[in-house]
Design a protein around this motif. Structure first.
Motif, mmCIF file in Angstrom:
data_model
loop_
_atom_site.group_PDB
_atom_site.id
_atom_site.type_symbol
_atom_site.label_atom_id
_atom_site.label_comp_id
_atom_site.label_asym_id
_atom_site.label_seq_id
_atom_site.Cartn_x
_atom_site.Cartn_y
_atom_site.Cartn_z
ATOM 1 N N GLY A 151 -100.961 44.500 102.294
ATOM 2 C CA GLY A 151 -99.978 43.490 101.940
ATOM 3 C C GLY A 151 -98.693 43.665 102.721
ATOM 4 O O GLY A 151 -98.378 44.762 103.197
ATOM 5 N N ALA A 152 -97.954 42.565 102.860
ATOM 6 C CA ALA A 152 -96.665 42.583 103.555
ATOM 7 C C ALA A 152 -95.687 41.707 102.784
ATOM 8 O O ALA A 152 -96.081 40.718 102.166
ATOM 9 N N PRO A 153 -94.392 42.052 102.819
ATOM 10 C CA PRO A 153 -93.401 41.312 102.034
ATOM 11 C C PRO A 153 -93.029 39.976 102.667
ATOM 12 O O PRO A 153 -93.024 39.827 103.892
ATOM 13 N N LEU A 154 -92.701 39.017 101.798
ATOM 14 C CA LEU A 154 -92.134 37.740 102.213
ATOM 15 C C LEU A 154 -90.620 37.864 102.045
ATOM 16 O O LEU A 154 -90.114 37.826 100.921
ATOM 17 N N ILE A 155 -89.929 38.048 103.144
ATOM 18 C CA ILE A 155 -88.484 38.271 103.107
ATOM 19 C C ILE A 155 -87.756 36.930 103.148
ATOM 20 O O ILE A 155 -87.981 36.118 104.047
ATOM 21 N N ASP A 156 -86.895 36.717 102.165
ATOM 22 C CA ASP A 156 -86.100 35.500 102.080
ATOM 23 C C ASP A 156 -85.051 35.513 103.186
ATOM 24 O O ASP A 156 -84.257 36.446 103.290
ATOM 25 N N ARG A 157 -85.043 34.482 104.020
ATOM 26 C CA ARG A 157 -84.108 34.414 105.141
ATOM 27 C C ARG A 157 -82.662 34.291 104.671
ATOM 28 O O ARG A 157 -81.748 34.713 105.366
ATOM 29 N N LYS A 158 -82.436 33.728 103.487
ATOM 30 C CA LYS A 158 -81.076 33.512 102.990
ATOM 31 C C LYS A 158 -80.477 34.772 102.358
ATOM 32 O O LYS A 158 -79.314 35.091 102.581
ATOM 33 N N THR A 159 -81.259 35.503 101.578
ATOM 34 C CA THR A 159 -80.730 36.636 100.818
ATOM 35 C C THR A 159 -81.148 38.000 101.346
ATOM 36 O O THR A 159 -80.541 39.005 101.004
ATOM 37 N N GLY A 160 -82.228 38.053 102.120
ATOM 38 C CA GLY A 160 -82.746 39.328 102.601
ATOM 39 C C GLY A 160 -83.618 40.054 101.606
ATOM 40 O O GLY A 160 -84.151 41.125 101.904
ATOM 41 N N MET A 161 -83.797 39.504 100.411
ATOM 42 C CA MET A 161 -84.659 40.164 99.426
ATOM 43 C C MET A 161 -86.109 39.748 99.621
ATOM 44 O O MET A 161 -86.396 38.721 100.238
#
Length: 197
Positions: free
Chosen positions: A144-154
């Protein structure tokens, strides 16, 4: 005197292993997912993404997974031609539904770490071998790999694949899933920018 177990985690006192990681970003993630309108309903585009992910990696199961404080929701799901089925007993054919608790599976680790995780044989790792999905569904390998939010970085969630057999994902598999997670993160950002989610 032992230290208290962090909020929203599971702990196995027999092995002294923290099975589900503490998730300090959960409240902020829940707010962001609500803002985006993600993690409550299946999305055909994400189902198609999951299907392509499974075919690309050679896995029988794949998901686009958003995680809140209590559960995981597969807004995208491919289950070897059996979408939408519920978690069944180990005597039946392994199947997966749209939701799981945070204690099931390995995506919560990916979200908290914000890093990809490859387990070619979960039984090689005591911390992961005791996860309920091993006995309940028969999962033997995970990537698995994370889906990083472009706006918040979370990390909003993950994309992941699982198999009921050991699976030699290798460096190529790791590179593939990281690249595809970045592509889907970009797509979510585009959809938000256009106001279509």
């Amino acid at each position: 005197m032992s230290a208290p177990v962090p909020y929203n985690t599971s702990y196995d006192p027999t092995s002294h292993l923290l099975l589900t990681p503490e998730d300090r970003d959960a409240p902020a993630r829940v707010a962001r997912l609500r803002e985006l309108g993600l993690g409550e309903l299946p999305m055909p585009e994400f189902d198609e993404f999951a299907r392509n992910l499974a075919h690309t990696t050679g896995a029988p199961f794949s998901m686009v997974n958003f995680i809140d404080e209590n559960r995981q929701y597969f807004a995208g799901l491919y289950a070897a031609g059996r979408p939408g089925v519920q978690l069944e007993s180990p005597q039946q054919q392994p199947q997966v539904g749209r939701t799981m608790t945070r204690d099931q599976g390995y995506c919560p680790h990916v979200v908290v770490r914000k890093k990809a995780l490859v387990l070619e044989d979960v039984c090689d790792y005591p911390r992961f071998a005791g996860n309920p999905v091993v006995d309940e569904i028969g999962i033997r390998s995970y990537m698995g790999a994370p889906l990083i939010d472009r706006k918040t970085g979370m990390a909003l969630g993950t994309i992941c694949v699982v198999d009921t057999d050991t699976h030699p994902w290798g460096r190529e598999g790791l590179a593939t899933i990281k690249s595809l997670a970045e592509q889907l993160s970009d797509r979510i950002h585009q959809l938000e920018t256009r106001g279509t989610i």
